[in-house]
Scaffold this motif. Sequence first.
Motif, PDB file in Angstrom:
ATOM      1  N   ASP A  38      -3.007 -18.746  -9.927  1.00  0.00           N
ATOM      2  CA  ASP A  38      -3.354 -18.330  -8.570  1.00  0.00           C
ATOM      3  C   ASP A  38      -2.536 -17.086  -8.207  1.00  0.00           C
ATOM      4  N   LEU A  39      -3.065 -15.934  -8.557  1.00  0.00           N
ATOM      5  CA  LEU A  39      -2.351 -14.674  -8.354  1.00  0.00           C
ATOM      6  C   LEU A  39      -2.111 -14.388  -6.878  1.00  0.00           C
ATOM      7  N   ASP A  40      -3.083 -14.692  -6.027  1.00  0.00           N
ATOM      8  CA  ASP A  40      -2.926 -14.379  -4.608  1.00  0.00           C
ATOM      9  C   ASP A  40      -1.779 -15.168  -3.985  1.00  0.00           C
ATOM     10  N   THR A  56      -4.760  -6.383  -8.299  1.00  0.00           N
ATOM     11  CA  THR A  56      -5.765  -5.367  -8.608  1.00  0.00           C
ATOM     12  C   THR A  56      -6.564  -5.775  -9.840  1.00  0.00           C
ATOM     13  N   GLU A  57      -7.870  -5.517  -9.805  1.00  0.00           N
ATOM     14  CA  GLU A  57      -8.710  -5.677 -11.000  1.00  0.00           C
ATOM     15  C   GLU A  57      -8.462  -4.463 -11.877  1.00  0.00           C
ATOM     16  N   GLN A  58      -7.959  -4.685 -13.074  1.00  0.00           N
ATOM     17  CA  GLN A  58      -7.652  -3.586 -13.987  1.00  0.00           C
ATOM     18  C   GLN A  58      -8.867  -3.257 -14.853  1.00  0.00           C
ATOM     19  N   PRO A  59      -9.015  -1.997 -15.255  1.00  0.00           N
ATOM     20  CA  PRO A  59     -10.156  -1.614 -16.079  1.00  0.00           C
ATOM     21  C   PRO A  59     -10.139  -2.244 -17.472  1.00  0.00           C
ATOM     22  N   TYR A  60      -8.984  -2.799 -17.873  1.00  0.00           N
ATOM     23  CA  TYR A  60      -8.892  -3.432 -19.188  1.00  0.00           C
ATOM     24  C   TYR A  60      -9.126  -4.938 -19.128  1.00  0.00           C
ATOM     25  N   GLY A  61      -9.676  -5.415 -17.985  1.00  0.00           N
ATOM     26  CA  GLY A  61     -10.173  -6.787 -17.939  1.00  0.00           C
ATOM     27  C   GLY A  61      -9.267  -7.849 -17.373  1.00  0.00           C
ATOM     28  N   VAL A  62      -8.151  -7.508 -16.762  1.00  0.00           N
ATOM     29  CA  VAL A  62      -7.297  -8.516 -16.124  1.00  0.00           C
ATOM     30  C   VAL A  62      -7.110  -8.158 -14.657  1.00  0.00           C
ATOM     31  N   ARG A  63      -6.803  -9.162 -13.877  1.00  0.00           N
ATOM     32  CA  ARG A  63      -6.400  -8.969 -12.484  1.00  0.00           C
ATOM     33  C   ARG A  63      -4.919  -9.256 -12.441  1.00  0.00           C
ATOM     34  N   ASP A  64      -4.130  -8.300 -11.946  1.00  0.00           N
ATOM     35  CA  ASP A  64      -2.685  -8.504 -11.934  1.00  0.00           C
ATOM     36  C   ASP A  64      -2.027  -7.776 -10.774  1.00  0.00           C
ATOM     37  N   CYS A  65      -0.724  -8.016 -10.635  1.00  0.00           N
ATOM     38  CA  CYS A  65       0.106  -7.313  -9.661  1.00  0.00           C
ATOM     39  C   CYS A  65       1.403  -6.948 -10.369  1.00  0.00           C
ATOM     40  N   ALA A  66       2.209  -6.133  -9.710  1.00  0.00           N
ATOM     41  CA  ALA A  66       3.475  -5.734 -10.312  1.00  0.00           C
ATOM     42  C   ALA A  66       4.554  -5.655  -9.245  1.00  0.00           C
ATOM     43  N   VAL A  67       5.736  -6.155  -9.589  1.00  0.00           N
ATOM     44  CA  VAL A  67       6.916  -6.075  -8.733  1.00  0.00           C
ATOM     45  C   VAL A  67       8.108  -5.717  -9.619  1.00  0.00           C
ATOM     46  N   ARG A  68       9.196  -5.332  -8.978  1.00  0.00           N
ATOM     47  CA  ARG A  68      10.448  -5.118  -9.708  1.00  0.00           C
ATOM     48  C   ARG A  68      11.439  -6.194  -9.270  1.00  0.00           C
ATOM     49  N   PRO A 101      15.525  -7.501  -8.925  1.00  0.00           N
ATOM     50  CA  PRO A 101      16.661  -6.769  -8.347  1.00  0.00           C
ATOM     51  C   PRO A 101      17.308  -5.751  -9.283  1.00  0.00           C
ATOM     52  N   ALA A 102      17.149  -5.906 -10.594  1.00  0.00           N
ATOM     53  CA  ALA A 102      17.728  -4.953 -11.545  1.00  0.00           C
ATOM     54  C   ALA A 102      16.766  -3.808 -11.868  1.00  0.00           C
ATOM     55  N   GLY A 103      15.563  -3.846 -11.302  1.00  0.00           N
ATOM     56  CA  GLY A 103      14.584  -2.792 -11.552  1.00  0.00           C
ATOM     57  C   GLY A 103      13.598  -3.105 -12.659  1.00  0.00           C
ATOM     58  N   ASN A 104      13.719  -4.273 -13.287  1.00  0.00           N
ATOM     59  CA  ASN A 104      12.797  -4.643 -14.352  1.00  0.00           C
ATOM     60  C   ASN A 104      11.384  -4.799 -13.799  1.00  0.00           C
ATOM     61  N   MET A 105      10.384  -4.267 -14.517  1.00  0.00           N
ATOM     62  CA  MET A 105       8.997  -4.397 -14.124  1.00  0.00           C
ATOM     63  C   MET A 105       8.491  -5.791 -14.489  1.00  0.00           C
ATOM     64  N   ILE A 106       8.012  -6.504 -13.480  1.00  0.00           N
ATOM     65  CA  ILE A 106       7.439  -7.828 -13.677  1.00  0.00           C
ATOM     66  C   ILE A 106       5.953  -7.729 -13.333  1.00  0.00           C
ATOM     67  N   ARG A 107       5.098  -7.815 -14.345  1.00  0.00           N
ATOM     68  CA  ARG A 107       3.648  -7.817 -14.119  1.00  0.00           C
ATOM     69  C   ARG A 107       3.196  -9.264 -14.216  1.00  0.00           C
ATOM     70  N   ILE A 108       2.367  -9.667 -13.274  1.00  0.00           N
ATOM     71  CA  ILE A 108       1.858 -11.044 -13.275  1.00  0.00           C
ATOM     72  C   ILE A 108       0.346 -10.978 -13.231  1.00  0.00           C
ATOM     73  N   GLN A 109      -0.285 -11.602 -14.225  1.00  0.00           N
ATOM     74  CA  GLN A 109      -1.728 -11.577 -14.294  1.00  0.00           C
ATOM     75  C   GLN A 109      -2.320 -12.945 -13.999  1.00  0.00           C
ATOM     76  N   GLN A 110      -3.545 -12.917 -13.530  1.00  0.00           N
ATOM     77  CA  GLN A 110      -4.293 -14.146 -13.232  1.00  0.00           C
ATOM     78  C   GLN A 110      -4.843 -14.683 -14.553  1.00  0.00           C
ATOM     79  N   LEU A 111      -4.609 -15.964 -14.811  1.00  0.00           N
ATOM     80  CA  LEU A 111      -5.199 -16.595 -15.986  1.00  0.00           C
ATOM     81  C   LEU A 111      -6.703 -16.725 -15.765  1.00  0.00           C
ATOM     82  N   ARG A 112      -7.451 -16.549 -16.790  1.00  0.00           N
ATOM     83  CA  ARG A 112      -8.923 -16.647 -16.674  1.00  0.00           C
ATOM     84  C   ARG A 112      -9.380 -18.039 -16.980  1.00  0.00           C
TER      85      ARG A 112
END
Length: 139
Positions: A94-96, A114-126, A128-139
């Motif tokens: 449940d991405l939302d 966001t619906e990505q052009p490569y076929g996943v829906r995901d979001c991105a946050v950083r 506290p250390a600045g690491n990129m955390i992308r979270i995608q919706q399981l299909r």
Amino acid sequence: MIGMDITIHASYLPQDDPEAAIGFYRDTLGFEIRNDVGYNGLRWITVGPVGQPGTSIVLHPPAADPGITDDERKTIAEMMAKGTYAGINLATEDLDSTFERLQAGDADVVQEPTEQPYGVRDCAVRDPAGNMIRIQQLR
């Protein structure tokens, strides 16, 4: 050929503020703290999703390796500050709802769901250390 029985046990992400890292991974993402080890004034914190004891993230002090030069330490610090040093991809059913929890936890939002052009829906946050955390919706 027989496949090998290999799983991902732990991934490593740098952290430069142990308490902020715990607040993000435990309180915002809902991970459990599995280990918190101090050595020479530094801390290695192992976290992981509840109910998945075989998968962990080790939040480690950046550049703690004695083989790293001062110039390399400076480069790592600069890359962490820009958010370009490390990252990880996670998944949720449940991405939302996950995104709402991240926003409520004051996560540094990089991209809303966001619906990505490569076929996943995901979001991105950083974290506290600045690491990129992308979270995608399981299909």
